[in-house]
Design a protein around this motif. Structure first.
Motif, PDB file in Angstrom:
ATOM      1  N   LEU A 110       0.823  -1.192  -0.016  1.00  0.00           N
ATOM      2  CA  LEU A 110       0.095  -0.055  -0.120  1.00  0.00           C
ATOM      3  C   LEU A 110       0.837   1.215   0.063  1.00  0.00           C
ATOM      4  CD1 LEU A 110      -2.907   1.351   0.329  1.00  0.00           C
ATOM      5  CD2 LEU A 110      -2.568   1.172   2.732  1.00  0.00           C
ATOM      6  N   LYS A 111       1.862   1.392   0.874  1.00  0.00           N
ATOM      7  CA  LYS A 111       2.816   2.533   0.980  1.00  0.00           C
ATOM      8  C   LYS A 111       3.326   2.425  -0.358  1.00  0.00           C
ATOM      9  CE  LYS A 111       5.236   1.407   4.664  1.00  0.00           C
ATOM     10  NZ  LYS A 111       6.282   1.504   5.619  1.00  0.00           N
ATOM     11  N   GLN A 112       3.774   1.367  -1.123  1.00  0.00           N
ATOM     12  CA  GLN A 112       4.446   1.740  -2.406  1.00  0.00           C
ATOM     13  C   GLN A 112       3.434   2.331  -3.456  1.00  0.00           C
ATOM     14  OE1 GLN A 112       7.722   0.861  -2.592  1.00  0.00           O
ATOM     15  NE2 GLN A 112       7.771   1.743  -4.917  1.00  0.00           N
ATOM     16  N   ARG A 113       2.074   2.177  -3.321  1.00  0.00           N
ATOM     17  CA  ARG A 113       1.061   2.577  -4.200  1.00  0.00           C
ATOM     18  C   ARG A 113       0.907   4.155  -3.968  1.00  0.00           C
ATOM     19  NH1 ARG A 113      -1.309  -2.434  -3.194  1.00  0.00           N
ATOM     20  NH2 ARG A 113      -2.955  -1.271  -2.238  1.00  0.00           N
ATOM     21  N   CYS A 114       1.127   4.423  -2.788  1.00  0.00           N
ATOM     22  CA  CYS A 114       0.808   5.795  -2.189  1.00  0.00           C
ATOM     23  C   CYS A 114       1.742   6.634  -1.924  1.00  0.00           C
ATOM     24  CB  CYS A 114      -0.227   5.538  -1.190  1.00  0.00           C
ATOM     25  SG  CYS A 114      -1.585   4.520  -1.319  1.00  0.00           S
ATOM     26  N   PRO A 115       2.110   7.702  -2.702  1.00  0.00           N
ATOM     27  CA  PRO A 115       3.175   8.797  -2.406  1.00  0.00           C
ATOM     28  C   PRO A 115       2.798   9.642  -1.072  1.00  0.00           C
ATOM     29  CG  PRO A 115       1.778   9.416  -4.163  1.00  0.00           C
ATOM     30  CD  PRO A 115       1.177   8.194  -3.877  1.00  0.00           C
ATOM     31  N   VAL A 116       1.683   9.474  -0.625  1.00  0.00           N
ATOM     32  CA  VAL A 116       1.214  10.715   0.560  1.00  0.00           C
ATOM     33  C   VAL A 116       0.953   9.705   1.837  1.00  0.00           C
ATOM     34  CG1 VAL A 116      -0.350  12.224   1.020  1.00  0.00           C
ATOM     35  CG2 VAL A 116       0.495  11.968  -1.297  1.00  0.00           C
ATOM     36  N   GLY A 139       2.043  13.622   4.833  1.00  0.00           N
ATOM     37  CA  GLY A 139       3.545  13.478   4.412  1.00  0.00           C
ATOM     38  C   GLY A 139       3.615  13.438   3.045  1.00  0.00           C
ATOM     39  N   LEU A 140       4.256  14.220   2.284  1.00  0.00           N
ATOM     40  CA  LEU A 140       4.372  14.060   0.867  1.00  0.00           C
ATOM     41  C   LEU A 140       5.824  13.246   0.519  1.00  0.00           C
ATOM     42  CD1 LEU A 140       3.177  17.799  -0.160  1.00  0.00           C
ATOM     43  CD2 LEU A 140       1.792  15.510   0.181  1.00  0.00           C
ATOM     44  N   SER A 141       5.834  12.376  -0.458  1.00  0.00           N
ATOM     45  CA  SER A 141       7.006  11.908  -0.887  1.00  0.00           C
ATOM     46  C   SER A 141       6.765  11.605  -2.421  1.00  0.00           C
ATOM     47  CB  SER A 141       7.002  10.584  -0.118  1.00  0.00           C
ATOM     48  OG  SER A 141       6.086   9.595  -0.636  1.00  0.00           O
ATOM     49  N   ARG A 142       8.005  11.267  -3.147  1.00  0.00           N
ATOM     50  CA  ARG A 142       8.256  11.021  -4.550  1.00  0.00           C
ATOM     51  C   ARG A 142       7.477  11.987  -5.186  1.00  0.00           C
ATOM     52  NH1 ARG A 142       6.316   5.942  -2.074  1.00  0.00           N
ATOM     53  NH2 ARG A 142       4.466   5.657  -3.793  1.00  0.00           N
ATOM     54  N   GLU A 143       6.510  11.464  -6.166  1.00  0.00           N
ATOM     55  CA  GLU A 143       5.920  12.572  -7.089  1.00  0.00           C
ATOM     56  C   GLU A 143       5.118  13.724  -6.522  1.00  0.00           C
ATOM     57  OE1 GLU A 143       3.069   8.838  -7.698  1.00  0.00           O
ATOM     58  OE2 GLU A 143       5.097   9.314  -7.138  1.00  0.00           O
TER      59      GLU A 143
END
Length: 194
Positions: A110-116, A139-143
């Protein structure tokens, strides 16, 4: 007289038809470059790290100790972002902790699919003590970080002086005056994160 009961988890923020205000606390280097450019600039801001945005001014004051906690959080910035971007972040989020009943492998996927990431923490009062209802942190990560910096940010305003002013009023026991200085936050309509 009827008093409104605030739901346990409710996004409360300062917003208008197009933008919503979130807060972050940074070092002088990051704050100065962001204010000069009208957006967070990398470097010194690190795009590869998760960055947490907070719509609640008082929760930000709690986290940053009114901008007096440490050098890395001494400057309080209000960042007005598009509501479209904010809602994209909520739609692409997952909880910051594994939901009950979900295996570690399922949560990792799930965390891998969600960048937030979304986390609910006790809202704070003027003394920075916890309240019964919760404030959201996102929390914002990746894209999501790249979109936040390059597309969603509309305006950045320094709030450090206001933070210090409100804290001084609280210390002097002038709570009504301190409360009158706070940003006007209200329930955010529509989509609510859980």
């Amino acid at each position: 007289m009827k008093t409104d009961v605030i739901p346990h988890n409710q996004i409360r923020a300062m917003y208008d038809a197009d933008t919503i205000r979130v807060y972050q606390a940074y070092s002088d280097a990051i704050a100065d470059s962001a204010l000069a450019q009208g957006r967070l600039v990398s470097p010194p801001f690190k795009l590869e790290r998760m960055t947490w945005i907070k719509p609640s001014f008082l929760w930000m004051m709690y986290r940053a100790g009114w901008g007096l906690k440490d050098e890395g959080q001494k400057r309080i910035l209000a960042i007005d972002i598009t509501r479209e971007g904010f809602e994209w972040a909520l739609a692409h989020s997952c909880p910051s902790h594994s939901p009950e009943g979900m295996s570690g492998e399922e949560y990792a996927a799930l965390k891998q699919r969600c960048p937030v990431r979304v986390q609910w923490d006790p809202e704070r009062d003027l003394h920075l003590q916890p309240l019964a209802h919760r404030a959201i942190q996102i929390g914002l990560s990746r894209e999501a970080v790249r979109l936040y910096v390059n597309e969603w940010t509309c305006k950045i305003t320094e709030m450090t002086a206001l933070a210090h002013e409100v804290q001084a009023l609280v210390q002097q026991g002038q709570l009504q005056k301190a409360a009158s200085k706070l940003p006007m936050e209200r329930a955010y309509p529509g989509q609510q994160a859980t």
